[in-house]
Motif scaffolding. Structure first.
Motif, short mmCIF file in Angstrom:
data_model
loop_
_atom_site.label_atom_id
_atom_site.label_comp_id
_atom_site.label_asym_id
_atom_site.label_seq_id
_atom_site.Cartn_x
_atom_site.Cartn_y
_atom_site.Cartn_z
N LEU A 10 0.85 -1.19 0.00
CA LEU A 10 0.00 0.00 0.00
C LEU A 10 0.88 1.23 0.00
N ARG A 37 -1.36 -7.00 -15.10
CA ARG A 37 -2.07 -6.61 -13.90
C ARG A 37 -3.57 -6.73 -14.11
N ALA A 39 -7.01 -5.13 -12.32
CA ALA A 39 -7.68 -4.26 -11.36
C ALA A 39 -9.04 -4.85 -11.02
N LEU A 87 -3.44 6.33 -8.82
CA LEU A 87 -4.55 5.54 -8.27
C LEU A 87 -4.92 4.40 -9.21
N GLU A 88 -4.87 4.68 -10.50
CA GLU A 88 -5.29 3.67 -11.48
C GLU A 88 -4.28 2.54 -11.66
N THR A 90 -3.57 0.69 -9.17
CA THR A 90 -4.01 -0.29 -8.19
C THR A 90 -4.49 -1.55 -8.90
N GLN A 124 -0.36 -7.82 -4.70
CA GLN A 124 -1.31 -6.70 -4.68
C GLN A 124 -0.56 -5.37 -4.56
N VAL A 125 -0.90 -4.45 -5.42
CA VAL A 125 -0.42 -3.08 -5.34
C VAL A 125 -1.63 -2.18 -5.16
N THR A 126 -1.63 -1.41 -4.09
CA THR A 126 -2.73 -0.50 -3.82
C THR A 126 -2.17 0.91 -3.67
N SER A 128 -3.08 4.78 -2.87
CA SER A 128 -4.09 5.62 -2.25
C SER A 128 -3.77 7.09 -2.48
#
Length: 129
Positions: A10, A37, A39, A87-88, A90, A124-126, A128
């Motif tokens: 994150l 990836r 989403a 953000l995109e 993620t 997972q890549v998040t 924020s």
């Protein structure tokens, strides 16, 4: 035969992350290696690929100039340096290997998921705000 992706997490928009993909069970030094990836709610998409020598790299337009793919054949590993994350970006990131690609496969070939025979489990890549 296994591909293990790691390094996700994150982060805030604008930050950087480096993903790693470690291969085991066979040598991938002669494979085209790619990152894809997925989403939430979307189909899996191509991110980047690198030829077996590392001399050719290919990127999707959405990450070009921000992400860098590299490989270390001595370590049987491939990396994805992700800068200026948005953000995109993620998504769950997957590494994949194509043992049948020619040396200069080109973007069109390298971006097609069906060409890759081996897939990792994803990390997972998040991002924020």
């Amino acid at each position: 035969v296994q591909l293990q992706a790691s390094g996700g997490g994150l982060v805030q928009a604008g930050d950087s992350l480096r993903l790693s993909c470690a291969a085991s069970g066979r040598t991938f030094s002669r494979d085209l290696m790619g990152w894809f990836r997925q989403a939430p709610g979307k189909e899996r998409e191509f991110v980047a690929a690198i030829s077996r020598t590392g001399g050719s790299t290919y990127y999707s337009d959405s990450v070009k100039g921000r992400f860098t793919i590299s490989r270390d054949n001595a370590k049987n590993a491939v990396y994805l340096q992700m800068n200026s994350l948005k953000l995109e970006d993620t998504a769950v990131y997957f590494c994949a290997a194509d043992p049948n690609a020619i040396l200069y496969s080109g973007l069109s070939y390298s971006s097609r998921q069906q060409n890759y025979d081996y897939w990792g489990q994803g990390t997972q890549v998040t991002v924020s705000s």
